[in-house]
Design a protein around this motif. Structure first.
Motif, PDB file in Angstrom:
ATOM      1  N   LEU A 279      35.022  32.322  39.564  1.00 49.43           N
ATOM      2  CA  LEU A 279      33.727  32.711  39.361  1.00 49.43           C
ATOM      3  C   LEU A 279      33.844  33.707  37.853  1.00 49.43           C
ATOM      4  CD1 LEU A 279      31.118  32.192  40.060  1.00 49.43           C
ATOM      5  CD2 LEU A 279      30.964  33.970  41.724  1.00 49.43           C
ATOM      6  N   ARG A 280      34.585  34.662  37.989  1.00 48.70           N
ATOM      7  CA  ARG A 280      34.622  35.782  36.914  1.00 48.70           C
ATOM      8  C   ARG A 280      34.946  34.832  35.581  1.00 48.70           C
ATOM      9  NH1 ARG A 280      36.991  41.563  39.221  1.00 48.70           N
ATOM     10  NH2 ARG A 280      35.307  41.888  40.702  1.00 48.70           N
ATOM     11  N   LEU A 281      36.333  33.987  35.685  1.00 47.04           N
ATOM     12  CA  LEU A 281      36.479  33.392  34.646  1.00 47.04           C
ATOM     13  C   LEU A 281      35.396  32.566  34.068  1.00 47.04           C
ATOM     14  CD1 LEU A 281      39.007  32.890  32.680  1.00 47.04           C
ATOM     15  CD2 LEU A 281      39.542  31.284  34.400  1.00 47.04           C
ATOM     16  N   ALA A 282      34.948  31.922  34.937  1.00 46.41           N
ATOM     17  CA  ALA A 282      33.673  31.075  34.308  1.00 46.41           C
ATOM     18  C   ALA A 282      32.495  31.691  33.608  1.00 46.41           C
ATOM     19  CB  ALA A 282      33.103  30.352  35.376  1.00 46.41           C
ATOM     20  N   ARG A 283      32.338  33.094  33.915  1.00 43.85           N
ATOM     21  CA  ARG A 283      31.303  33.832  33.390  1.00 43.85           C
ATOM     22  C   ARG A 283      31.969  34.238  32.018  1.00 43.85           C
ATOM     23  NH1 ARG A 283      30.391  36.991  38.540  1.00 43.85           N
ATOM     24  NH2 ARG A 283      28.293  36.162  39.524  1.00 43.85           N
ATOM     25  N   LEU A 284      33.199  34.602  32.070  1.00 38.97           N
ATOM     26  CA  LEU A 284      33.793  35.204  30.871  1.00 38.97           C
ATOM     27  C   LEU A 284      33.862  33.809  29.875  1.00 38.97           C
ATOM     28  CD1 LEU A 284      35.075  37.360  29.390  1.00 38.97           C
ATOM     29  CD2 LEU A 284      37.343  36.950  30.646  1.00 38.97           C
ATOM     30  N   LEU A 285      34.384  32.941  30.355  1.00 30.99           N
ATOM     31  CA  LEU A 285      34.203  31.662  29.224  1.00 30.99           C
ATOM     32  C   LEU A 285      32.974  31.304  28.587  1.00 30.99           C
ATOM     33  CD1 LEU A 285      36.617  29.239  31.356  1.00 30.99           C
ATOM     34  CD2 LEU A 285      37.132  30.486  29.300  1.00 30.99           C
ATOM     35  N   LEU A 286      31.967  31.407  29.662  1.00 32.37           N
ATOM     36  CA  LEU A 286      30.649  31.242  29.001  1.00 32.37           C
ATOM     37  C   LEU A 286      30.141  32.236  28.039  1.00 32.37           C
ATOM     38  CD1 LEU A 286      27.957  29.932  28.935  1.00 32.37           C
ATOM     39  CD2 LEU A 286      27.232  31.294  31.190  1.00 32.37           C
ATOM     40  N   ALA A 287      30.520  33.620  28.144  1.00 29.96           N
ATOM     41  CA  ALA A 287      30.428  34.659  27.221  1.00 29.96           C
ATOM     42  C   ALA A 287      31.239  34.421  25.886  1.00 29.96           C
ATOM     43  CB  ALA A 287      30.529  35.901  27.766  1.00 29.96           C
ATOM     44  N   GLN A 288      32.179  33.419  25.728  1.00 31.06           N
ATOM     45  CA  GLN A 288      33.006  33.182  24.620  1.00 31.06           C
ATOM     46  C   GLN A 288      32.569  32.061  24.060  1.00 31.06           C
ATOM     47  OE1 GLN A 288      37.144  33.705  26.305  1.00 31.06           O
ATOM     48  NE2 GLN A 288      37.103  35.390  24.898  1.00 31.06           N
ATOM     49  N   ASP A 289      31.359  31.584  24.552  1.00 34.18           N
ATOM     50  CA  ASP A 289      30.982  30.086  24.135  1.00 34.18           C
ATOM     51  C   ASP A 289      31.614  29.022  24.362  1.00 34.18           C
ATOM     52  OD1 ASP A 289      28.656  31.705  22.803  1.00 34.18           O
ATOM     53  OD2 ASP A 289      29.846  31.988  20.870  1.00 34.18           O
ATOM     54  N   LYS A 290      32.365  28.969  25.477  1.00 32.94           N
ATOM     55  CA  LYS A 290      33.220  28.010  26.161  1.00 32.94           C
ATOM     56  C   LYS A 290      32.671  27.380  27.134  1.00 32.94           C
ATOM     57  CE  LYS A 290      37.361  30.026  24.241  1.00 32.94           C
ATOM     58  NZ  LYS A 290      38.806  30.689  24.491  1.00 32.94           N
ATOM     59  N   ALA A 291      31.410  26.931  26.883  1.00 35.80           N
ATOM     60  CA  ALA A 291      30.174  26.591  28.036  1.00 35.80           C
ATOM     61  C   ALA A 291      31.076  25.110  28.902  1.00 35.80           C
ATOM     62  CB  ALA A 291      29.058  25.914  27.587  1.00 35.80           C
ATOM     63  N   GLU A 292      31.758  24.048  28.235  1.00 37.59           N
ATOM     64  CA  GLU A 292      32.233  23.094  28.762  1.00 37.59           C
ATOM     65  C   GLU A 292      33.166  23.357  29.696  1.00 37.59           C
ATOM     66  OE1 GLU A 292      30.925  20.223  29.063  1.00 37.59           O
ATOM     67  OE2 GLU A 292      29.433  20.106  27.437  1.00 37.59           O
ATOM     68  N   GLU A 293      34.055  24.167  29.234  1.00 43.81           N
ATOM     69  CA  GLU A 293      35.463  24.777  29.997  1.00 43.81           C
ATOM     70  C   GLU A 293      34.729  25.387  31.070  1.00 43.81           C
ATOM     71  OE1 GLU A 293      39.606  27.252  29.505  1.00 43.81           O
ATOM     72  OE2 GLU A 293      38.192  26.843  27.723  1.00 43.81           O
ATOM     73  N   ALA A 294      33.848  26.388  30.966  1.00 43.35           N
ATOM     74  CA  ALA A 294      33.345  26.977  32.168  1.00 43.35           C
ATOM     75  C   ALA A 294      32.686  26.252  33.099  1.00 43.35           C
ATOM     76  CB  ALA A 294      32.351  28.135  31.627  1.00 43.35           C
ATOM     77  N   LEU A 295      31.982  25.140  32.901  1.00 42.28           N
ATOM     78  CA  LEU A 295      31.308  24.244  33.707  1.00 42.28           C
ATOM     79  C   LEU A 295      32.311  23.644  34.541  1.00 42.28           C
ATOM     80  CD1 LEU A 295      28.721  22.981  34.584  1.00 42.28           C
ATOM     81  CD2 LEU A 295      28.707  21.236  33.005  1.00 42.28           C
ATOM     82  N   SER A 296      33.551  23.066  33.807  1.00 36.69           N
ATOM     83  CA  SER A 296      34.505  22.223  34.602  1.00 36.69           C
ATOM     84  C   SER A 296      35.071  23.259  35.619  1.00 36.69           C
ATOM     85  CB  SER A 296      35.700  22.018  33.461  1.00 36.69           C
ATOM     86  OG  SER A 296      36.532  21.500  34.185  1.00 36.69           O
ATOM     87  N   LEU A 297      35.302  24.728  35.520  1.00 37.37           N
ATOM     88  CA  LEU A 297      35.863  25.354  36.284  1.00 37.37           C
ATOM     89  C   LEU A 297      34.755  25.425  37.775  1.00 37.37           C
ATOM     90  CD1 LEU A 297      37.076  28.764  34.553  1.00 37.37           C
ATOM     91  CD2 LEU A 297      38.421  27.154  36.044  1.00 37.37           C
ATOM     92  N   ILE A 298      33.483  25.473  37.335  1.00 40.19           N
ATOM     93  CA  ILE A 298      32.456  25.642  38.257  1.00 40.19           C
ATOM     94  C   ILE A 298      32.774  24.685  39.204  1.00 40.19           C
ATOM     95  CG2 ILE A 298      30.234  26.049  38.908  1.00 40.19           C
ATOM     96  CD1 ILE A 298      31.515  28.615  38.137  1.00 40.19           C
ATOM     97  N   GLU A 299      32.508  23.387  38.574  1.00 37.63           N
ATOM     98  CA  GLU A 299      32.513  21.929  39.307  1.00 37.63           C
ATOM     99  C   GLU A 299      33.622  21.745  39.942  1.00 37.63           C
ATOM    100  OE1 GLU A 299      31.158  19.399  36.290  1.00 37.63           O
ATOM    101  OE2 GLU A 299      28.858  19.798  36.513  1.00 37.63           O
ATOM    102  N   ASN A 300      34.706  22.116  39.563  1.00 38.97           N
ATOM    103  CA  ASN A 300      35.980  21.652  40.133  1.00 38.97           C
ATOM    104  C   ASN A 300      36.632  22.854  41.283  1.00 38.97           C
ATOM    105  OD1 ASN A 300      36.527  19.109  38.877  1.00 38.97           O
ATOM    106  ND2 ASN A 300      36.750  20.257  37.080  1.00 38.97           N
ATOM    107  N   ALA A 301      35.704  23.744  41.502  1.00 45.99           N
ATOM    108  CA  ALA A 301      36.223  24.661  42.479  1.00 45.99           C
ATOM    109  C   ALA A 301      36.460  24.200  43.843  1.00 45.99           C
ATOM    110  CB  ALA A 301      34.881  25.688  42.543  1.00 45.99           C
TER     111      ALA A 301
ATOM    112  N   PHE B  87      30.453  32.063  48.674  1.00 48.37           N
ATOM    113  CA  PHE B  87      29.867  32.256  47.016  1.00 48.37           C
ATOM    114  C   PHE B  87      29.043  31.392  46.268  1.00 48.37           C
ATOM    115  CE2 PHE B  87      33.995  34.317  47.944  1.00 48.37           C
ATOM    116  CZ  PHE B  87      34.038  35.236  47.595  1.00 48.37           C
ATOM    117  N   VAL B  88      28.555  30.652  47.332  1.00 50.78           N
ATOM    118  CA  VAL B  88      27.417  29.296  47.073  1.00 50.78           C
ATOM    119  C   VAL B  88      26.539  29.934  45.976  1.00 50.78           C
ATOM    120  CG1 VAL B  88      25.980  27.695  47.827  1.00 50.78           C
ATOM    121  CG2 VAL B  88      28.073  28.165  48.985  1.00 50.78           C
ATOM    122  N   ALA B  89      25.906  30.974  46.262  1.00 53.32           N
ATOM    123  CA  ALA B  89      24.774  31.500  45.266  1.00 53.32           C
ATOM    124  C   ALA B  89      25.476  31.748  43.863  1.00 53.32           C
ATOM    125  CB  ALA B  89      24.049  32.465  45.971  1.00 53.32           C
TER     126      ALA B  89
END
Length: 218
Positions: free
Chosen positions: A131-153, A159-161
């Motif tokens: 979850l923290r990594l996804a937030r950090l990647l989003l902050a680095q403008d790596k939205a697609e990579e962040a979304l992949s992390l979230i969707e493949n959890a 931690f659903v919310a």
């Protein structure tokens, strides 16, 4: 047919059996007690290792709290080198990751979060790191990579919310407003009373033109 022995015959049978199996019995007893002693030694060793890991973690935490990042690295490295399989190593990596973010060193933080996500224990810490990594990647403008992390959890229980909210943030960044609304609504619906930042989720929904009702339904 059941054979019935008198006392003498039973005694002879027992003596013969002991002669044939006595050595094995003695060896078994020795092994059993040796194993028990070894297990207790192993337990003692494990307890000692955990105490060492806790000590390193505690010192590292205090140094980080005092903003002594460089000094904390010695204890952190000891945990990684000598106690990598301890939960304290995972907790330390999460703390060090946050410290790196606060020190404007996001790339180093990513390394820590990936370590916990891949190798951390217990499982809940892996989920936190993802979850923290996804937030950090989003902050680095790596939205697609962040979304992949979230969707493949593989696991989001508890931690659903949080995952739904981050998914909403990512989808909003990608311009997928309707999907973002769905994700924010899921986050809002997943919150238990008195838990989480409900007000922030409401604001995020309102920013997308959606006004939730009092129960959180859009």
């Amino acid at each position: 047919m059941v054979e019935i022995y008198d006392a003498h015959e039973q005694g002879e049978v027992v003596k013969k059996w002991l002669q044939e199996n006595g050595a094995a019995i003695v060896i078994g007893i020795v092994v059993a007690f040796g194993g028990l002693f070894g297990f207790k030694q192993w337990q003692s060793w494990q307890a000692s290792k955990q105490q060492e890991a806790y000590a390193e973690f505690n010192v590292m935490s205090e140094l980080l709290s005092a903003s002594q990042l460089d000094a904390a690295m010695d204890n952190f490295q000891n945990l990684q080198d000598q106690h990598a399989d301890s939960p304290y190593a995972s907790l330390a990596a999460l703390q060090m990751g946050r410290a790196r973010v606060e020190a404007s060193q996001p790339d180093l933080a990513i390394n820590q979060y990936r370590f916990v996500m891949d190798e951390g224990r217990p499982t809940a810490l892996k989920t936190v790191a993802r979850l923290r990594l996804a937030r950090l990647l989003l902050a680095q403008d790596k939205a697609e990579e962040a979304l992949s992390l979230i969707e493949n959890a593989p696991e989001t229980e508890g931690f659903v919310a949080g995952f739904a909210e981050v998914r909403g943030d990512i989808l909003k960044t990608l311009g997928r407003s309707e999907d973002a609304v769905t994700a924010y609504q899921e986050a809002l619906d997943s919150l238990e009373p008195g838990v989480g930042d409900r007000a922030t989720l409401v604001l995020k929904l309102e920013a997308l033109g959606v006004v939730p009702d009092e129960e959180g339904a859009a």
